[in-house]
Every structure is written in C-alpha cells, then in structure tokens.
Design an enzyme around this catalytic site. Sequence first.
Site, mmCIF file in Angstrom:
data_model
loop_
_atom_site.group_PDB
_atom_site.id
_atom_site.type_symbol
_atom_site.label_atom_id
_atom_site.label_comp_id
_atom_site.label_asym_id
_atom_site.label_seq_id
_atom_site.Cartn_x
_atom_site.Cartn_y
_atom_site.Cartn_z
ATOM 1 N N ASP A 50 0.903 -1.098 -0.130
ATOM 2 C CA ASP A 50 -0.254 0.249 -0.233
ATOM 3 C C ASP A 50 0.927 1.730 -0.090
ATOM 4 O O ASP A 50 0.046 2.541 -0.311
ATOM 5 C CB ASP A 50 -0.415 -0.294 1.263
ATOM 6 C CG ASP A 50 0.169 -0.224 2.793
ATOM 7 O OD1 ASP A 50 0.917 0.019 2.909
ATOM 8 O OD2 ASP A 50 -0.905 0.276 3.279
ATOM 9 N N ASP A 54 5.352 -1.032 7.717
ATOM 10 C CA ASP A 54 4.499 -1.685 8.459
ATOM 11 C C ASP A 54 4.872 -2.396 9.440
ATOM 12 O O ASP A 54 6.388 -3.107 8.509
ATOM 13 C CB ASP A 54 2.523 -2.946 7.565
ATOM 14 C CG ASP A 54 3.391 -3.254 6.333
ATOM 15 O OD1 ASP A 54 4.580 -3.668 6.278
ATOM 16 O OD2 ASP A 54 2.452 -3.318 5.210
ATOM 17 N N ASP A 123 7.444 4.825 21.720
ATOM 18 C CA ASP A 123 7.441 5.700 21.584
ATOM 19 C C ASP A 123 5.502 6.488 22.386
ATOM 20 O O ASP A 123 5.481 5.283 22.182
ATOM 21 C CB ASP A 123 7.311 6.803 20.293
ATOM 22 C CG ASP A 123 7.565 7.826 19.933
ATOM 23 O OD1 ASP A 123 7.636 8.569 21.557
ATOM 24 O OD2 ASP A 123 8.517 7.778 19.236
ATOM 25 N N ASP A 225 8.053 11.796 24.617
ATOM 26 C CA ASP A 225 8.177 12.654 23.341
ATOM 27 C C ASP A 225 6.991 13.800 24.194
ATOM 28 O O ASP A 225 6.324 14.187 24.605
ATOM 29 C CB ASP A 225 6.666 12.236 22.424
ATOM 30 C CG ASP A 225 6.439 13.149 21.046
ATOM 31 O OD1 ASP A 225 8.017 13.357 19.818
ATOM 32 O OD2 ASP A 225 5.649 13.914 21.060
ATOM 33 N N GLU A 279 12.534 12.880 25.596
ATOM 34 C CA GLU A 279 12.764 13.563 24.615
ATOM 35 C C GLU A 279 13.786 15.534 25.345
ATOM 36 O O GLU A 279 12.715 15.543 25.416
ATOM 37 C CB GLU A 279 11.840 13.885 23.673
ATOM 38 C CG GLU A 279 12.679 14.142 21.804
ATOM 39 C CD GLU A 279 11.229 14.980 21.510
ATOM 40 O OE1 GLU A 279 10.018 15.514 22.027
ATOM 41 O OE2 GLU A 279 11.060 15.561 20.005
ATOM 42 N N HIS A 346 14.535 11.384 13.311
ATOM 43 C CA HIS A 346 12.823 11.407 12.441
ATOM 44 C C HIS A 346 12.615 12.961 12.214
ATOM 45 O O HIS A 346 12.221 13.328 11.193
ATOM 46 C CB HIS A 346 11.584 10.778 12.579
ATOM 47 C CG HIS A 346 11.017 11.284 13.936
ATOM 48 N ND1 HIS A 346 12.104 10.807 14.647
ATOM 49 C CD2 HIS A 346 10.435 11.663 14.218
ATOM 50 C CE1 HIS A 346 11.584 11.264 16.230
ATOM 51 N NE2 HIS A 346 10.419 12.014 15.831
ATOM 52 N N ASP A 347 13.707 13.935 13.308
ATOM 53 C CA ASP A 347 12.204 15.001 13.218
ATOM 54 C C ASP A 347 14.590 16.556 12.311
ATOM 55 O O ASP A 347 14.110 17.199 12.931
ATOM 56 C CB ASP A 347 12.749 15.335 14.342
ATOM 57 C CG ASP A 347 11.331 14.781 14.868
ATOM 58 O OD1 ASP A 347 10.445 15.328 13.815
ATOM 59 O OD2 ASP A 347 11.415 14.994 16.383
#
Length: 578
Positions: A50, A54, A123, A225, A279, A346-347
């Site tokens: 898709d 996943d 997370d 987070d 974080e 990822h940031d």
Amino acid sequence: MRTLFIAFFAITLLNCPQKNYAQESTDKKWWKEAVVYQIYPRSFKDANGDGVGDLQGIISKLDYIKSLGVNVIWLNPIYSSPNDDNGYDVSDYRNIMKEFGTMDDFNALLKGMHQRGIKLVMDLVVNHSSDEHEWFKQSRSSRTSPYRDYYHWWNADKGKPNPRYSLFDVNHDAWRYDSLTNAYYLHYFSRKQPDLNWENPKLRSEIYDMMKYWCEKGIDGFRLDAFQFAAKDTTFPKFPDGYEKNFSLYYAVGPHLHDYLQEMNKEVLSKYDVMSVAEGAGNSYKDAHDMVDADRNELNMAYAFEGVDIPSNPKGYSVIHFKEVFSRWDSVFATKGWLSIFLANHDQARMVSRFGNDSPQFRELSSKMLTTFIMTMRGTPYYYNGDELGMTNIRFDKIEDYRDMSTLNEYKHQQNIGGDMQKFMDGIKYACRDNGRTPLQWDATKNAGFTSGTPWIKVNPNYKTINVAAEEKDQNSCLNYFRKVVALRNQHKVLVYGKYTLLDKKNPNVYAYTREGEGKKMLIVLNFTANTAQTDIGIAIKNSKLLAANYADGAASVNNSSNIVLRPYEALIYELND
Ligand code: NOJ
C-alpha cells in the site's frame, strides 16, 4: 524549519551547582550498553504494497537488523492515528495503526525481536493526543463532560486566553476556538494534537494503566515524546512579549513535571525492567540531571539536543563548537546520570548531509567517520535507520513533494505573512524532516525494494547505488563499517563506560579523544573536514593496535611521534598499549 526545531528544543545552559557525585556513570546497566537502532516504520519496509511501511515489513527484516549488531529498536509511534503528524497524534493508545497492521502483527514482531535478543522501546506520546481520540471527542462534547478536564479548555465567556505559541499551527496560535462549547482548547503542536491535562489524576492514572498494558506485553522501554511540555501553569499567565522566540524556557519543565515523573516511575517504570529516555533535557544541566539521576527515580537517560542544534548551513559548521558541545555535555554527566548520543533522527536532516559531506567523493568516508564518533562516545548511541547506508537528503524542489505537516503549514504561514519563499524552499532542502523520512533503500529494483505500490513519499533517486543489497556485497561499504564499529562497542566496554578526554582541543579540523577504563585505553581520531589535517595529540601511539579505520588501506601516516596526519574525513580507533 530548522529554526523551528532549534527553538523547540533550545537549551539555555544555566550553571549547575557542583555536587559531589558518586561514580554512578560506571554502574553497569543493560540500557547503557545498548546500541539503539531507530526505525521510522512508515518508511522502513512495506509488506502489503500500500506504499506505507508496516510491522510485517519490519518482521521481514529482523535478520538484517540482528546482523547489524544493535540490541534495541526504538520504534516511532505505531498506535492508531489519523496521521496528521505521522503517528504523533494518537487516537487509540491500545491499538495498532491500520496502515501498520494488527495487534497480532505486533505480537509477532515483539516475539521475533526477543528471539533474536533485541529489545523494543516504544514511543510514548502523552503530552497530547489526537483530536480524534475518544477522550477528546467526549471532552469537546460539553462543558460538563467527565472528560472535559482531560484537556485544557478556556471558556470564551472569560475573553481570549493569554497567547500561547503553537509549533505546528499555520498561524502559530496554540489556542483553537471551538464553537460547540464556546471555548478554546490548547495545542502546543498542530490543532489536531490537543494537549492533555496532566493535572487531572484520572488522566494520569489512565496513562499509567496504558503503559502497564504495553509493559505486560513485554516491551522493554519508552521514549517520552515532548514530555517536558506536559506540566503547565494552568492559570495560563501572560508571558513576556517575544517569549515565543525562546518559548522552551516557558514551556519546558513546568510545575509538577518531576512529581509526574516520580509518580510514573513509582506506578509503572519501577515495576518492570524497562528503560526510559526523555526527549530533550530541559533548560539547564540541573533540569537534565533532575530527570535522570538514579537517586531521583524518574527516567534513565536524557536526550539532549544541543549537539544537533549547533548552528550549521550547507557550507558547514564549526568543528570547535561541535567538540565543545559534546565535551561539555560529557563532563556534566561524567559521574552521574546518563546521556544519549545521536546525530540524526526522524526530525532531522540526514546525518551525512548535515554533519558530513554527501558529495560522491566523500559521502562514504564522512558517513563512516560520523558513525565512528557516535559509537565511541560515552552515552547510549541512537542510530537512525538508513544512516548505516550513508543515505542522504533528498532535497525536493517542489513543495508538492513534501509530506511533513509542519513544513506544509509553515509554507502556508510564510505565504500568509509575505515571507521570502525562495529562502524558505532553500532552507527546507537542507533541514526539513522529510529528508530523513524517505523510504529505506533496500536494493536497486523499483522503489528501492521498499514497496511494490506507490510510496507515500518519493524514494531518493540515488537508491540505484546506495542500497543494502549493493552494500552487502562491498566489504568496505558504510553498512559493513557500521557493523564493525558496533561490534567493537559491544566488545569493548571501555567505549561504554570509559572516561572521555578531549585532545588537541583548539584544532579546528580534527576531533581526537581517549576513552579510558575497564583496564583499557582507546584513542579515537577523526578528521571532520574534506582536507588533509594534522593533529598533535600529545600521546605517542607506537605499540598501539589499530582497531578500525574508515579507509580501506588502514591508517595512512602514523609514525612513532604524537603527530598524526589524516586524510579527508579519515577516522581511526586505536587501542593504546603504553
Ligand atoms: C517530537 C517528535 O519527535 C516529533 O516528530 C513530533 O512531531 C513532536 N514531538 C510532536 O509529537
């Protein structure tokens, strides 16, 4: 975009009174010895075609992950979510996001990891939920809902509340008016991420129950987070004009934060063998210590942003400043508390594009050099998926190709205020979060072997040469170098616990240091530049053993003196024997 995140995690380093610390940092703990591999599930591997990564995709790559030598995976959020912020907007904390799979998939993933000796850190996104969470739906339905106090509401009868800055909103206004009950709700992030009210004991107890639910399933830790923003002065006083330029000072480590963390520790963390990482690290060293010193019973380790926030641009950054920041944080945590070491997540932009040099000539060398740095510093290394291949920024030309909600909202904001759009587009090419979120490059087939469908974000066109399959075949690839230095870290505990000493401090090109302890002494020498560089480390390295070198032919010009001449981006790890 970069400035947005710099502001978000800005650290004002206030002086911390000198305490007489015990040697806590040499106490052995599995989470200190861990090498954490961060997986951004949306972009890792798509098993069902898709276009979105996943859990089955991750399962299919567990042997690969095991082969890296890492022993902990931090998974970005996989809970049910409408994906306004790619899972950082949770609509059900006890279920799996449909695009990622089912709870059965999760159970199989956890089992497969544990069978391979890999632990799982989840997370924990509880400063805010999604506005599609049942709690919020109930909360907004009426002023008398039992869920009303799960969030922060300000009845409009009292007029407008004092301004609060939103990081992700198009207008940067953190108060969103809701006509249904004629009230404003608070959202420090996007308007679809309403902030939870931690002053409410019922909310706190629901969160602890939810954490226990995951611990009972057997997970091994939490990454909290934006939690430093969870505690707020709920009278919402006026902040000084211009506060939003340094809003972290007002948002981070609010009232009762430590009470909440101690309560969370007592109710959940202390009952399981789990690791916990905050974080951010607050606004001062004292904040950072207060969150993680073992005798406070809060969290295990801080994840400080000053390293990735050092001013930089496509032309580079100051190596002296870089050394100073990492050395300072090390010294502050030398005997007590524990830190994380990372250069990407990822940031952030890709590590090699930001701190190395992603030109064809130097990409591999500089990427390996940065890997050497991360794996030889004190603190738990967090290594972002794809960096082991030396993946690079994608640098989209068109705004239509970007997916990150905060970037798209900022684009609209800049348009609304008549900002310099060219400057904005140039800035996001360098710093946008999407640079680190393009699909993992598995092989040279269509879509880099990430998906058989249409990927949710474009694949970096350099996947034909930069990919796992190609790097597996090359003994000197970034991938195989990564495996080698991870193995060294796992083997030599001096790289985990050993004392760190900076050498040749004023050298503007070379970062050299020793790690000493556990009966060993290691020397690490790194050329951070694209030129030949020289360092006098003040230690003769004769009789030493070269453990790793990022050039295929080993170390170039080391003689019996303490002078070392390094080729561009050369990285060397020695075991010293004298
Ligand atoms: C920090 C996360 O790392 C980031 O990706 C997210 O957008 C914000 N917190 C809000 O949850």
